[in-house]
Design a protein around this motif. Structure first.
Motif, PDB file in Angstrom:
ATOM      1  N   GLY A  51     -10.825  -1.219   4.282  1.00 15.87           N
ATOM      2  CA  GLY A  51     -10.952  -2.462   3.540  1.00 15.87           C
ATOM      3  C   GLY A  51     -11.638  -2.264   2.208  1.00 15.87           C
ATOM      4  N   ALA A  54      -9.295  -0.509  -0.134  1.00 24.06           N
ATOM      5  CA  ALA A  54      -8.269  -1.415  -0.662  1.00 24.06           C
ATOM      6  C   ALA A  54      -8.803  -2.210  -1.850  1.00 24.06           C
ATOM      7  N   ARG A 244      -3.170 -10.576  -3.736  1.00 21.14           N
ATOM      8  CA  ARG A 244      -4.422 -10.000  -3.257  1.00 21.14           C
ATOM      9  C   ARG A 244      -5.571 -10.987  -3.071  1.00 21.14           C
ATOM     10  N   PHE A 247      -7.010 -10.775   0.287  1.00 18.96           N
ATOM     11  CA  PHE A 247      -7.933  -9.668   0.534  1.00 18.96           C
ATOM     12  C   PHE A 247      -9.381 -10.115   0.323  1.00 18.96           C
ATOM     13  N   ASP A 251     -12.184 -10.624   3.232  1.00 17.88           N
ATOM     14  CA  ASP A 251     -13.383  -9.803   3.210  1.00 17.88           C
ATOM     15  C   ASP A 251     -14.636 -10.672   3.239  1.00 17.88           C
ATOM     16  N   LEU A 259     -10.301  -6.986   7.137  1.00 19.82           N
ATOM     17  CA  LEU A 259      -9.551  -6.705   5.923  1.00 19.82           C
ATOM     18  C   LEU A 259      -8.815  -5.375   6.037  1.00 19.82           C
ATOM     19  N   ALA A 263      -4.988  -4.962   5.448  1.00 20.29           N
ATOM     20  CA  ALA A 263      -4.514  -4.106   4.363  1.00 20.29           C
ATOM     21  C   ALA A 263      -3.390  -3.191   4.843  1.00 20.29           C
ATOM     22  N   SER A 266      -0.316  -5.318   5.129  1.00 18.87           N
ATOM     23  CA  SER A 266       0.200  -5.647   3.805  1.00 18.87           C
ATOM     24  C   SER A 266       0.916  -4.463   3.172  1.00 18.87           C
TER      25      SER A 266
END
Length: 428
Positions: A51, A54, A244, A247, A251, A259, A263, A266
């Motif tokens: 996470g 990312a 995003r 995200f 988070d 996350l 991720a 995704s």
């Protein structure tokens, strides 16, 4: 060697197929490298570090392109258009790139304490500040890649696309061998890999003669570049929010472990973007070179074909997600399967979005592209705030999927509308 890879523009239809296939291969190779990197980080460091990784891939890049007022977007447009032969353009773009990189680094350092508190509480502040160097390397790499794209040096652009993802793997391995671990090894790999990627990408520009036969940079030309880039970057920024924002919200609400799982989902779903991204990458400068009637004709021909391609790929990728994700990443990442399938639903018509966006930006209407993206952002924000607190990663996937579909519909309508007007004007 001339700074242009091709001296005279040719019709979009005669150039697009081969270039799109080559770019598709490059995008696929880059995604494979990124997938391997995510797999290694997941296996060696766990979901939480995935996470953080990312976010560290997105936020420095975002800082650079926003502070530079969308310089990569504008560079590709101006180099591929009529001003591409202006000897003042290339030095002007270079000055803007260096200035944007320096300013972006300062902005990152100033914002690091806030980012640490909101998104990176488990990352030492000194390490987060050090990661600011990737603002410079990412901006310069993306800018150089866009310059290759604008000069029709698609071989060079493809080289950078693969190289910027490939170099992280040995760099991350070197950091591990030096005794680093967790997010520290990730940041070390990003820093070393970023430097190598920048050298390769800028070196490619030098090979094509980009830095030869310069005139004095032009403040007026720089203003035009910034104005166009800002309008175009608004669309890219809104697209990134669509892509995003989930995200950041995940988070903040659920933590880096959730996350990390999302991720992975995704990144797998974004396999759908490979053919669409390749088409967009090739068609953007081609539309900028084409006559209005030819560009409009190509839009009407290519949009349904691109849509059919992504529609046909959807069930194949959905089945693959069910089988492959638990095998590759382990049982801890099994919850990524459902979000990946939900995201694929929204990406079913991604081919239409890619062609429409390339047409609107390439024909000098980045504001229209931004408007279409903006409506999608409204949907994203509303649904993220509504669904993520209750449903976590699944809610994020539903929100993004709906936003993708809404954005694609609007971009397709706008592009067809402008194509109709351009054809009508050309006939009169």
């Amino acid at each position: 060697m001339s700074h242009r890879a091709e001296a005279a523009p040719r019709p979009v239809s005669t150039l697009g197929r081969r270039s799109a296939l080559a770019n598709l291969v490059a995008q696929g190779a880059a995604l494979l490298c990124l997938s391997l990197a995510s797999l290694l980080v997941a296996r060696l460091a766990g979901a939480a570090v995935v996470g953080e990784y990312a976010l560290l891939r997105v936020l420095p890049w975002l800082t650079g392109v926003v502070v530079s007022a969308g310089l990569p977007v504008a560079s590709a447009y101006f180099l591929s258009g009529r001003r591409g032969e202006d000897r003042r353009l290339r030095p002007t773009l270079t000055v803007l790139a260096v200035a944007g990189a320096a300013l972006g680094l300062l902005v990152w350092l100033a914002a690091a304490p806030l980012a640490h508190r909101l998104f990176f509480s488990a990352v030492p502040l000194w390490l987060l500040a050090l990661a600011g160097a990737t603002v410079v390397t990412q901006l310069l790499t993306v800018w150089a890649k866009a310059c290759c794209q604008g000069m029709a040096d698609m071989r060079g652009a493809n080289l950078v696309i693969v190289g910027e993802e490939l170099v992280f793997l040995p760099a991350y391995g070197a950091a591990l061998l030096l005794g680093f671990s967790g997010i520290t090894a990730v940041v070390g790999g990003m820093l070393l890999g970023g430097v190598v990627a920048t050298i390769v990408s800028v070196g490619r520009l030098g090979q094509t003669g980009f830095f030869d036969d310069w005139a004095k940079p032009s403040a007026r030309l720089g203003g035009d570049v910034v104005a166009f880039g800002a309008r175009g970057q608004l669309g890219n920024l809104l697209w990134l929010v669509n892509l995003r924002l989930d995200f950041l919200v995940l988070d903040a609400i659920a933590g880096p472990a959730v996350l990390g799982i999302y991720a992975i989902a995704s990144k797998f779903a974004e396999l759908m973007r490979l053919p669409a991204t390749a088409l967009n990458y090739v068609l953007y400068p081609r539309f900028a070179r084409a006559e209005p009637a030819a560009a409009s004709l190509d839009l009407r021909r290519l949009l349904p074909r691109a849509t059919g391609l992504t529609v046909a790929a959807t069930p194949v990728l959905a089945v693959t997600a069910v089988i492959a994700l638990p095998i590759l990443y382990g049982d801890a990442f099994r919850p990524a399967v459902l979000p990946a399938c939900l995201l694929l639903i929204g990406l079913t018509v991604e081919g239409a979005a890619a062609v429409s966006s390339a047409f609107l930006c390439g024909t000098g209407r980045p504001g229209a592209n931004s408007w279409g993206m903006g409506v999608g952002v409204v949907v994203t924000v509303a649904l993220d705030l509504l669904l993520i607190p209750r449903y976590g990663a699944v809610g994020a996937a539903v929100a993004s999927s709906v936003a993708y579909a809404v954005t694609t519909t609007l971009l397709s309508i706008l592009s067809y509308r402008f194509a109709h007007h351009r054809t009508k004007e050309a006939r009169t």
